[in-house]
Motif scaffolding. Structure first.
Motif, PDB file in Angstrom:
ATOM      1  N   ALA A  91       0.828  -1.209   0.000  1.00 46.54           N
ATOM      2  CA  ALA A  91       0.000   0.000   0.000  1.00 46.54           C
ATOM      3  C   ALA A  91       0.858   1.253   0.000  1.00 46.54           C
ATOM      4  O   ALA A  91       0.578   2.224  -0.699  1.00 46.54           O
ATOM      5  N   LEU A  92       1.934   1.241   0.795  1.00 49.69           N
ATOM      6  CA  LEU A  92       2.808   2.405   0.839  1.00 49.69           C
ATOM      7  C   LEU A  92       3.518   2.611  -0.492  1.00 49.69           C
ATOM      8  O   LEU A  92       3.651   3.726  -0.989  1.00 49.69           O
ATOM      9  N   ALA A  93       3.998   1.528  -1.074  1.00 42.75           N
ATOM     10  CA  ALA A  93       4.720   1.645  -2.339  1.00 42.75           C
ATOM     11  C   ALA A  93       3.819   2.202  -3.429  1.00 42.75           C
ATOM     12  O   ALA A  93       4.231   3.036  -4.233  1.00 42.75           O
ATOM     13  N   SER A  94       2.558   1.728  -3.462  1.00 39.81           N
ATOM     14  CA  SER A  94       1.654   2.175  -4.515  1.00 39.81           C
ATOM     15  C   SER A  94       1.202   3.608  -4.313  1.00 39.81           C
ATOM     16  O   SER A  94       0.787   4.263  -5.257  1.00 39.81           O
ATOM     17  N   SER A  95       1.267   4.108  -3.084  1.00 46.27           N
ATOM     18  CA  SER A  95       0.800   5.470  -2.825  1.00 46.27           C
ATOM     19  C   SER A  95       1.945   6.471  -2.757  1.00 46.27           C
ATOM     20  O   SER A  95       1.734   7.616  -2.403  1.00 46.27           O
ATOM     21  N   LYS A  96       3.157   6.033  -3.076  1.00 50.44           N
ATOM     22  CA  LYS A  96       4.302   6.947  -3.051  1.00 50.44           C
ATOM     23  C   LYS A  96       4.078   8.071  -4.053  1.00 50.44           C
ATOM     24  O   LYS A  96       3.622   7.832  -5.165  1.00 50.44           O
ATOM     25  N   PRO A  97       4.377   9.318  -3.662  1.00 48.99           N
ATOM     26  CA  PRO A  97       4.199  10.430  -4.597  1.00 48.99           C
ATOM     27  C   PRO A  97       4.950  10.176  -5.896  1.00 48.99           C
ATOM     28  O   PRO A  97       6.133   9.820  -5.881  1.00 48.99           O
ATOM     29  N   ALA A  98       4.272  10.337  -7.008  1.00 48.18           N
ATOM     30  CA  ALA A  98       4.912  10.126  -8.302  1.00 48.18           C
ATOM     31  C   ALA A  98       5.743  11.345  -8.662  1.00 48.18           C
ATOM     32  O   ALA A  98       5.361  12.482  -8.369  1.00 48.18           O
ATOM     33  N   PRO A  99       6.914  11.146  -9.275  1.00 49.23           N
ATOM     34  CA  PRO A  99       7.711  12.290  -9.726  1.00 49.23           C
ATOM     35  C   PRO A  99       6.868  13.164 -10.642  1.00 49.23           C
ATOM     36  O   PRO A  99       6.062  12.658 -11.431  1.00 49.23           O
ATOM     37  N   PRO A 100       7.002  14.460 -10.551  1.00 51.01           N
ATOM     38  CA  PRO A 100       6.163  15.351 -11.361  1.00 51.01           C
ATOM     39  C   PRO A 100       6.439  15.182 -12.847  1.00 51.01           C
ATOM     40  O   PRO A 100       7.575  14.965 -13.265  1.00 51.01           O
ATOM     41  N   ALA A 101       5.370  15.276 -13.636  1.00 47.29           N
ATOM     42  CA  ALA A 101       5.533  15.209 -15.089  1.00 47.29           C
ATOM     43  C   ALA A 101       6.346  16.409 -15.578  1.00 47.29           C
ATOM     44  O   ALA A 101       7.098  16.321 -16.548  1.00 47.29           O
ATOM     45  N   ASP A 102       6.189  17.526 -14.886  1.00 47.74           N
ATOM     46  CA  ASP A 102       6.970  18.727 -15.197  1.00 47.74           C
ATOM     47  C   ASP A 102       8.362  18.552 -14.604  1.00 47.74           C
ATOM     48  O   ASP A 102       8.527  18.417 -13.394  1.00 47.74           O
ATOM     49  N   ALA A 103       9.389  18.533 -15.450  1.00 45.93           N
ATOM     50  CA  ALA A 103      10.758  18.292 -14.991  1.00 45.93           C
ATOM     51  C   ALA A 103      11.463  19.572 -14.555  1.00 45.93           C
ATOM     52  O   ALA A 103      12.687  19.575 -14.383  1.00 45.93           O
ATOM     53  N   SER A 104      10.720  20.633 -14.348  1.00 44.22           N
ATOM     54  CA  SER A 104      11.346  21.891 -13.942  1.00 44.22           C
ATOM     55  C   SER A 104      11.932  21.759 -12.537  1.00 44.22           C
ATOM     56  O   SER A 104      11.471  20.954 -11.734  1.00 44.22           O
ATOM     57  N   ARG A 108      10.438  19.573  -9.243  1.00 49.17           N
ATOM     58  CA  ARG A 108      11.225  18.481  -8.681  1.00 49.17           C
ATOM     59  C   ARG A 108      11.642  18.791  -7.248  1.00 49.17           C
ATOM     60  O   ARG A 108      11.715  17.902  -6.401  1.00 49.17           O
ATOM     61  N   ALA A 109      11.916  20.044  -6.955  1.00 50.98           N
ATOM     62  CA  ALA A 109      12.265  20.424  -5.588  1.00 50.98           C
ATOM     63  C   ALA A 109      11.069  20.239  -4.656  1.00 50.98           C
ATOM     64  O   ALA A 109      11.212  19.793  -3.514  1.00 50.98           O
ATOM     65  N   ALA A 110       9.864  20.577  -5.149  1.00 48.65           N
ATOM     66  CA  ALA A 110       8.662  20.379  -4.338  1.00 48.65           C
ATOM     67  C   ALA A 110       8.430  18.896  -4.079  1.00 48.65           C
ATOM     68  O   ALA A 110       8.066  18.485  -2.975  1.00 48.65           O
ATOM     69  N   TYR A 111       8.669  18.081  -5.098  1.00 49.67           N
ATOM     70  CA  TYR A 111       8.535  16.623  -4.953  1.00 49.67           C
ATOM     71  C   TYR A 111       9.510  16.107  -3.904  1.00 49.67           C
ATOM     72  O   TYR A 111       9.152  15.314  -3.025  1.00 49.67           O
ATOM     73  N   LEU A 112      10.760  16.558  -3.955  1.00 51.66           N
ATOM     74  CA  LEU A 112      11.761  16.122  -2.989  1.00 51.66           C
ATOM     75  C   LEU A 112      11.369  16.538  -1.572  1.00 51.66           C
ATOM     76  O   LEU A 112      11.460  15.746  -0.629  1.00 51.66           O
ATOM     77  N   GLU A 113      10.936  17.767  -1.424  1.00 52.32           N
ATOM     78  CA  GLU A 113      10.582  18.273  -0.092  1.00 52.32           C
ATOM     79  C   GLU A 113       9.462  17.451   0.537  1.00 52.32           C
ATOM     80  O   GLU A 113       9.533  17.058   1.705  1.00 52.32           O
ATOM     81  N   GLN A 114       8.423  17.139  -0.250  1.00 52.60           N
ATOM     82  CA  GLN A 114       7.310  16.392   0.308  1.00 52.60           C
ATOM     83  C   GLN A 114       7.676  14.924   0.540  1.00 52.60           C
ATOM     84  O   GLN A 114       7.182  14.303   1.485  1.00 52.60           O
TER      85      GLN A 114
END
Length: 355
Positions: A91-104, A108-114
């Protein structure tokens, strides 16, 4: 089963807390993306003025950002492995935040922070349970998982052990007075025998506190699951599973019908029943009452499955067929008014689709 239904909730504390953490992390990720998009829009004009400088900075920082993201993702995978004995890894693996489609860089920094925030939350939740479990419960962990845990130190005093246990509860909110008092008594205990007794009592109090934290997290899991299944839900108090209470939910095309979920004061027993909103003084029965109950009957199993996957198990103890009891009529002013009801009040028809 179509009519009123009674069920008993069974909580899996670890699964509930991890599910709530995943929900909060997902919400934080979405908020992070929104904030990043807003910041990017606000800086569009500045970017046009110093595009060359920003491009150079982005190029020099991209490798470092990629390295940190990879490390955070590896840590998330490790946490999933640690939860494997409790059946929550998938369940945890499937709900992991997906990397953003926007590679800016902003996205990516927001993805890392969360992702980092989520990992920290999961570590706190997992550590708090492992710390309070009897040693026998650790036998199910693999050698690799045991190696990943902090090493045991048999020279630690009971006071230091208590301090470590309490430190791992920091992520669950303020400590109750009972636990703080036990910690103080343990530090001042005059004998080894008294210290051992107090340590057992402290461990018991910590486990009870964790159970209460799981009950509070259950309210978030219930609300999010209902919304995920497409229901409109009135705000759910976090004390619903602690003190009991009432929650109403519906679909946008249900017209005057809603489902009422009432929990008893212990938060263990729940009653589901269909209600119909009426204007004051109107007690006329409708042939659509039976249709509303049958519709809810068809949807109820999906809710049971979705809640069970997140650690909220429901055991049905009473089932009534549609029509055995009349649908409860409730004055409109006593029920929550959802957005669709307010916007379409004049032309609303019971159970009619508005598409």
């Amino acid at each position: 089963m179509s009519g009123p239904t009674t069920a008993i909730f069974g909580l899996d504390p670890i699964s509930i807390l991890l599910a709530a953490a995943a929900i909060q992390a997902s919400q934080a990720v979405q908020e992070g993306y929104a904030e990043a998009a807003t910041a990017a829009a606000q800086q569009d004009e500045k970017r046009s003025e110093n595009r060359t400088q920003q491009s150079a900075a982005a190029a020099s920082g991209q490798a470092a950002l990629d390295t940190r993201i990879a490390a955070a993702e590896e840590e998330h995978a490790r946490l999933c492995a640690l939860t494997a004995p409790y059946g929550t890894a998938a369940a945890l693996a499937s709900s992991k935040p997906a990397p953003p489609a926007d590679a800016s860089p902003n996205a990516r920094a927001a993805y890392l922070e969360q992702l980092l925030a989520r990992n920290a939350h999961l570590v706190a939740v997992l550590d708090s349970f492992l710390a309070a479990l009897p040693e026998a419960r650790l036998d199910g962990l693999t050698a690799a998982q045991l190696d990943a845990l902090p090493p045991a130190d048999t020279t630690l005093s009971p006071q230091t052990t208590a301090a470590r246990l309490l430190a791992r509860l920091a992520d669950l909110g303020p400590l109750p007075a009972e636990i703080e008092m036990l910690e103080a008594e343990l530090a001042a205990a005059p004998s080894q025998e008294r210290r051992e007794l107090l340590e057992v009592e402290l461990r018991r109090a910590i486990q009870a506190y964790q159970q209460e934290a799981a009950e509070r997290a259950s309210a978030l899991v219930l609300e999010h699951t209902l919304q995920e299944l497409g229901y409109q839900v009135e705000p759910i108090a976090e004390t619903l599973f602690v003190d009991g209470g009432v929650v109403h939910f519906r679909r946008a095309d249900w017209g005057d019908y809603q489902v009422r979920l009432r929990l008893n004061a212990s938060g263990k027993s729940a009653n589901f029943n269909v209600v119909r909103a009426i204007d004051a003084g109107n007690s006329e029965r409708s042939v659509l009452d039976h249709v509303a109950e049958d519709r809810w009957c068809a949807e109820f199993p999906a809710l049971l499955r979705a809640l069970g996957e997140r650690g909220l198990q429901l055991e049905v103890t009473r089932r009534l067929n549609a029509g055995e009891l009349p649908v409860q009529l409730v004055e409109r002013s006593q029920l929550p008014q959802f957005a669709e009801q307010q916007e379409n009040r004049p032309q609303r028809k019971p159970l009619a689709r508005t598409r």
